[in-house]
Design a protein around this motif. Structure first.
Motif, PDB file in Angstrom:
ATOM      1  N   MET A 282       0.868  -1.177   0.000  1.00 48.00           N
ATOM      2  CA  MET A 282       0.000   0.000   0.000  1.00 48.00           C
ATOM      3  C   MET A 282       0.906   1.228   0.000  1.00 48.00           C
ATOM      4  O   MET A 282       1.923   1.249   0.688  1.00 48.00           O
ATOM      5  CB  MET A 282      -0.908   0.018   1.231  1.00 48.00           C
ATOM      6  N   PRO A 283       0.561   2.276  -0.755  1.00 52.17           N
ATOM      7  CA  PRO A 283       1.413   3.455  -0.824  1.00 52.17           C
ATOM      8  C   PRO A 283       1.086   4.479   0.252  1.00 52.17           C
ATOM      9  O   PRO A 283       0.005   4.453   0.857  1.00 52.17           O
ATOM     10  CB  PRO A 283       1.091   4.023  -2.210  1.00 52.17           C
ATOM     11  N   GLY A 284       2.015   5.393   0.505  1.00 56.11           N
ATOM     12  CA  GLY A 284       1.725   6.559   1.334  1.00 56.11           C
ATOM     13  C   GLY A 284       2.196   6.448   2.768  1.00 56.11           C
ATOM     14  O   GLY A 284       2.083   5.399   3.398  1.00 56.11           O
ATOM     15  N   GLU A 285       2.721   7.573   3.283  1.00 54.61           N
ATOM     16  CA  GLU A 285       3.145   7.625   4.684  1.00 54.61           C
ATOM     17  C   GLU A 285       1.985   7.366   5.629  1.00 54.61           C
ATOM     18  O   GLU A 285       2.151   6.758   6.703  1.00 54.61           O
ATOM     19  CB  GLU A 285       3.766   8.988   4.982  1.00 54.61           C
ATOM     20  N   HIS A 286       0.783   7.826   5.254  1.00 58.02           N
ATOM     21  CA  HIS A 286      -0.374   7.627   6.128  1.00 58.02           C
ATOM     22  C   HIS A 286      -0.664   6.150   6.344  1.00 58.02           C
ATOM     23  O   HIS A 286      -1.104   5.749   7.427  1.00 58.02           O
ATOM     24  CB  HIS A 286      -1.607   8.337   5.554  1.00 58.02           C
ATOM     25  N   ASN A 287      -0.400   5.316   5.330  1.00 59.79           N
ATOM     26  CA  ASN A 287      -0.619   3.877   5.506  1.00 59.79           C
ATOM     27  C   ASN A 287       0.477   3.232   6.352  1.00 59.79           C
ATOM     28  O   ASN A 287       0.229   2.206   7.000  1.00 59.79           O
ATOM     29  CB  ASN A 287      -0.738   3.186   4.147  1.00 59.79           C
ATOM     30  N   ILE A 288       1.658   3.813   6.359  1.00 53.67           N
ATOM     31  CA  ILE A 288       2.682   3.348   7.296  1.00 53.67           C
ATOM     32  C   ILE A 288       2.237   3.626   8.724  1.00 53.67           C
ATOM     33  O   ILE A 288       2.365   2.768   9.614  1.00 53.67           O
ATOM     34  CB  ILE A 288       4.036   4.024   6.996  1.00 53.67           C
ATOM     35  N   LEU A 289       1.698   4.801   8.964  1.00 58.16           N
ATOM     36  CA  LEU A 289       1.184   5.123  10.299  1.00 58.16           C
ATOM     37  C   LEU A 289       0.037   4.191  10.683  1.00 58.16           C
ATOM     38  O   LEU A 289      -0.046   3.717  11.827  1.00 58.16           O
ATOM     39  CB  LEU A 289       0.733   6.582  10.352  1.00 58.16           C
ATOM     40  N   ASN A 290      -0.860   3.914   9.742  1.00 60.04           N
ATOM     41  CA  ASN A 290      -1.949   2.968  10.014  1.00 60.04           C
ATOM     42  C   ASN A 290      -1.397   1.591  10.377  1.00 60.04           C
ATOM     43  O   ASN A 290      -1.908   0.916  11.277  1.00 60.04           O
ATOM     44  CB  ASN A 290      -2.865   2.851   8.793  1.00 60.04           C
ATOM     45  N   THR A 291      -0.347   1.178   9.668  1.00 59.65           N
ATOM     46  CA  THR A 291       0.257  -0.125   9.936  1.00 59.65           C
ATOM     47  C   THR A 291       0.926  -0.157  11.306  1.00 59.65           C
ATOM     48  O   THR A 291       0.874  -1.172  12.009  1.00 59.65           O
ATOM     49  CB  THR A 291       1.263  -0.483   8.834  1.00 59.65           C
ATOM     50  N   LEU A 292       1.552   0.937  11.710  1.00 52.84           N
ATOM     51  CA  LEU A 292       2.160   1.010  13.039  1.00 52.84           C
ATOM     52  C   LEU A 292       1.111   0.830  14.133  1.00 52.84           C
ATOM     53  O   LEU A 292       1.359   0.171  15.154  1.00 52.84           O
ATOM     54  CB  LEU A 292       2.884   2.344  13.225  1.00 52.84           C
ATOM     55  N   LEU A 293      -0.064   1.420  13.936  1.00 47.00           N
ATOM     56  CA  LEU A 293      -1.162   1.218  14.887  1.00 47.00           C
ATOM     57  C   LEU A 293      -1.493  -0.262  15.011  1.00 47.00           C
ATOM     58  O   LEU A 293      -1.718  -0.787  16.111  1.00 47.00           O
ATOM     59  CB  LEU A 293      -2.400   1.994  14.432  1.00 47.00           C
ATOM     60  N   CYS A 294      -1.515  -0.942  13.872  1.00 42.91           N
ATOM     61  CA  CYS A 294      -1.848  -2.370  13.856  1.00 42.91           C
ATOM     62  C   CYS A 294      -0.751  -3.215  14.491  1.00 42.91           C
ATOM     63  O   CYS A 294      -1.045  -4.194  15.198  1.00 42.91           O
ATOM     64  CB  CYS A 294      -2.093  -2.822  12.417  1.00 42.91           C
ATOM     65  N   ILE A 295       0.507  -2.849  14.239  1.00 37.22           N
ATOM     66  CA  ILE A 295       1.620  -3.588  14.838  1.00 37.22           C
ATOM     67  C   ILE A 295       1.554  -3.500  16.357  1.00 37.22           C
ATOM     68  O   ILE A 295       1.726  -4.504  17.065  1.00 37.22           O
ATOM     69  CB  ILE A 295       2.967  -3.049  14.303  1.00 37.22           C
ATOM     70  N   GLU A 296       1.302  -2.296  16.873  1.00 38.34           N
ATOM     71  CA  GLU A 296       1.181  -2.126  18.328  1.00 38.34           C
ATOM     72  C   GLU A 296       0.053  -2.997  18.873  1.00 38.34           C
ATOM     73  O   GLU A 296       0.200  -3.666  19.909  1.00 38.34           O
ATOM     74  CB  GLU A 296       0.935  -0.659  18.656  1.00 38.34           C
ATOM     75  N   CYS A 297      -1.068  -3.016  18.179  1.00 38.04           N
ATOM     76  CA  CYS A 297      -2.218  -3.809  18.612  1.00 38.04           C
ATOM     77  C   CYS A 297      -1.886  -5.297  18.595  1.00 38.04           C
ATOM     78  O   CYS A 297      -2.201  -6.032  19.548  1.00 38.04           O
ATOM     79  CB  CYS A 297      -3.406  -3.514  17.698  1.00 38.04           C
ATOM     80  N   CYS A 298      -1.245  -5.756  17.536  1.00 46.83           N
ATOM     81  CA  CYS A 298      -0.889  -7.171  17.428  1.00 46.83           C
ATOM     82  C   CYS A 298       0.088  -7.578  18.522  1.00 46.83           C
ATOM     83  O   CYS A 298       0.008  -8.696  19.058  1.00 46.83           O
ATOM     84  CB  CYS A 298      -0.293  -7.459  16.053  1.00 46.83           C
ATOM     85  N   GLU A 299       1.035  -6.710  18.849  1.00 51.27           N
ATOM     86  CA  GLU A 299       1.968  -7.016  19.934  1.00 51.27           C
ATOM     87  C   GLU A 299       1.235  -7.182  21.263  1.00 51.27           C
ATOM     88  O   GLU A 299       1.548  -8.072  22.055  1.00 51.27           O
ATOM     89  CB  GLU A 299       3.023  -5.913  20.050  1.00 51.27           C
ATOM     90  N   LEU A 300       0.253  -6.329  21.506  1.00 49.05           N
ATOM     91  CA  LEU A 300      -0.514  -6.432  22.745  1.00 49.05           C
ATOM     92  C   LEU A 300      -1.287  -7.747  22.809  1.00 49.05           C
ATOM     93  O   LEU A 300      -1.631  -8.213  23.906  1.00 49.05           O
ATOM     94  CB  LEU A 300      -1.471  -5.248  22.872  1.00 49.05           C
ATOM     95  N   LEU A 301      -1.555  -8.346  21.653  1.00 53.66           N
ATOM     96  CA  LEU A 301      -2.261  -9.621  21.595  1.00 53.66           C
ATOM     97  C   LEU A 301      -1.294 -10.797  21.455  1.00 53.66           C
ATOM     98  O   LEU A 301      -1.712 -11.924  21.165  1.00 53.66           O
ATOM     99  CB  LEU A 301      -3.269  -9.620  20.453  1.00 53.66           C
ATOM    100  N   GLY A 302      -0.002 -10.511  21.634  1.00 53.65           N
ATOM    101  CA  GLY A 302       0.980 -11.592  21.713  1.00 53.65           C
ATOM    102  C   GLY A 302       1.503 -12.117  20.404  1.00 53.65           C
ATOM    103  O   GLY A 302       2.059 -13.233  20.355  1.00 53.65           O
ATOM    104  N   MET A 303       1.402 -11.368  19.323  1.00 52.70           N
ATOM    105  CA  MET A 303       1.872 -11.836  18.027  1.00 52.70           C
ATOM    106  C   MET A 303       3.331 -11.467  17.801  1.00 52.70           C
ATOM    107  O   MET A 303       3.822 -10.448  18.291  1.00 52.70           O
ATOM    108  CB  MET A 303       1.005 -11.254  16.905  1.00 52.70           C
TER     109      MET A 303
END
Length: 460
Positions: A282-303
């Protein structure tokens, strides 16, 4: 949907039994009388132009075994013999109340996502990542309001591990109602922009409305926010865990070594657990920020990072959101599902990433901006100029505002409406152009996209 018992339903919605039959168990809730299935609950809602209470008799004959109504506009004698009727004061409230009760029966993690822009993309990324480890349900389409979200809740059952639910709003109280129903264990706020500022007047009020997502948090709940957003960056809390993502080391999770390409992006993420390189389709800095939100969430769920990366390969993106369609004659960036100043500027940056191509922005009106609408359209025009976009094509009441900011009179084309634009746009395009198409949903710019896909170029 798990089974609901008749007495549970009556209690949950504080209903009055007008007619009772022998059927005690129900496993589906339907609000569209055209989609009645045998044995379902038909919940009759009122709209601006319809009253579904008028379709209760027909629905009972089609197979609905319980009808929940707020207007007794028919004779009970006409209802099918094996259909029960419950009367409530407000069917819309009953829908929310019943979904809230149903949620309490489920043993499932719920993640709520809200924000001015980026909700759907974040939902798609997160659901894909989580799918590598969990069985995941995600909001379908735009079922993110006080009617759509309860219907999503009713589609859940205990076979799912995680539900990723999008939460939209236009004013105060709406996110509160959605949070009351969904009871999110984790929540994400993507950003605070100016969408809906027509109703809420200030960005600070928009933030306040979005923060209603934490109103039903438990002590174990967590909120994840985009720390690059000016208003979200200042948040603090002693009531729940708060995590911020961004592009610098002051955040809990941050990205480095960012590389943005026309159709993809690459970055390294740094978290408490280490570092990992991600390739995002996916292109764009905004999608990198969206992905960072998801990475943080996944870490909290033990992934693990490896699980997240594998999950990204399963991404199912919602259509008309930065879809890049490469044709024989030109490339179309289809981002016409909706538009706000922030999302339009982000899309312009994606358009600008196409080097050595003539770049054309085809823009329509951005809605719900209130008294500052002209200023916000003009600011988008300035962003076009800043990013060296070659051609601006527009229609609608704020086309002149776009042009005022763009300041390239000879490269600006304004049409009275979308029909006039459709009739003339072919004369403005050249082979190998890159075209961004974006406007608010009500402008129906998908018609322009469909035209472009089949267009014979009549320009030079």
């Amino acid at each position: 949907m798990e089974t609901l018992l008749f007495h549970e339903i009556v209690k949950a919605i504080d209903g009055e039994i007008l007619k009772k039959t022998t059927k005690e168990q129900f496993d589906s809730v339907i609000i569209d009388s055209r989609k009645i299935t045998e044995g379902c609950i038909f919940l009759a809602l009122k709209g601006d132009n319809f009253d579904a209470n008028e379709f209760v008799i027909d629905s009972s004959k089609k197979g609905a075994k319980l009808c929940i109504i707020d207007n007794l506009c028919f004779s009970l004698k006409e209802v099918a013999e094996n259909t029960s009727i419950i009367l409530v004061k407000d069917s819309k409230k009953a829908l929310l109340d019943l979904a809230e009760y149903y949620r309490t029966k489920l043993n499932i993690k719920v993640i709520g996502i809200t924000g001015s822009t980026g909700k759907t993309s974040t939902k798609d990324i997160l659901a894909a990542m989580l799918s590598e480890k969990f069985k995941v349900f995600k909001t379908k389409g735009n079922f993110n309001n006080e009617i759509g979200l309860p219907l999503m809740i009713f589609q859940l059952n205990d076979s799912y591990d995680v539900a990723v639910l999008e939460m939209g709003m236009s004013g105060f109280g709406e996110i509160n109602n959605l949070a009351r129903v969904a009871r999110p264990d984790l929540a994400i706020i993507t950003n605070i922009g100016v969408s809906h500022i027509e109703h809420l007047k200030t960005r600070e009020n928009i933030l306040k409305a979005k923060l209603e997502i934490v109103n039903y948090f438990s002590e174990k709940s967590s909120l994840i926010v985009n720390g690059e957003n000016d208003l979200l960056s200042t948040l603090s809390s002693n009531k729940f865990d708060l995590f911020k993502i961004g592009l610098d080391r002051n955040k809990n999770t941050f990205a480095t070594d960012i590389e943005i390409l026309p159709a993809s992006s690459k970055f390294k993420v740094v978290t408490f657990n280490g570092t990992h390189e991600f390739n995002l389709n996916m292109p764009g800095e905004h999608n990198i920020l969206n992905t960072l939100l998801c990475i943080e969430c996944c870490e909290l769920l033990g992934m693990s990072f490896e699980e997240m990366e594998k999950g990204l390969n399963n991404i199912e993106r919602t259509s008309m959101r930065l879809d890049i369609v490469k044709g024989d004659k030109f490339t179309i960036i289809d981002d016409c599902y909706n538009a706000s100043p922030d999302s339009t500027k982000a899309a312009i940056e994606v358009l600008a990433s196409f080097k050595d191509k003539r770049k054309v922005a085809i823009l329509g009106t951005m809605k719900e901006l209130g008294e500052e609408a002209y200023k916000h359209h003009e600011s988008v025009g300035k962003h076009l100029k800043k990013n060296n976009i070659d051609i601006l094509v527009s229609c609608g009441e704020y086309g002149k505002a776009y042009f005022g900011g763009f300041e390239k009179e000879n490269n600006s084309f304004l049409f009275a409406n979308i029909e006039e634009m459709a009739s003339n746009i072919s004369f403005l395009l050249k082979k190998d152009d890159v075209l961004l198409v974006k406007a608010s949903r009500s402008e129906k710019f998908e018609n322009i996209v469909n035209l472009l896909k089949s267009l014979d170029i009549k320009g030079e």
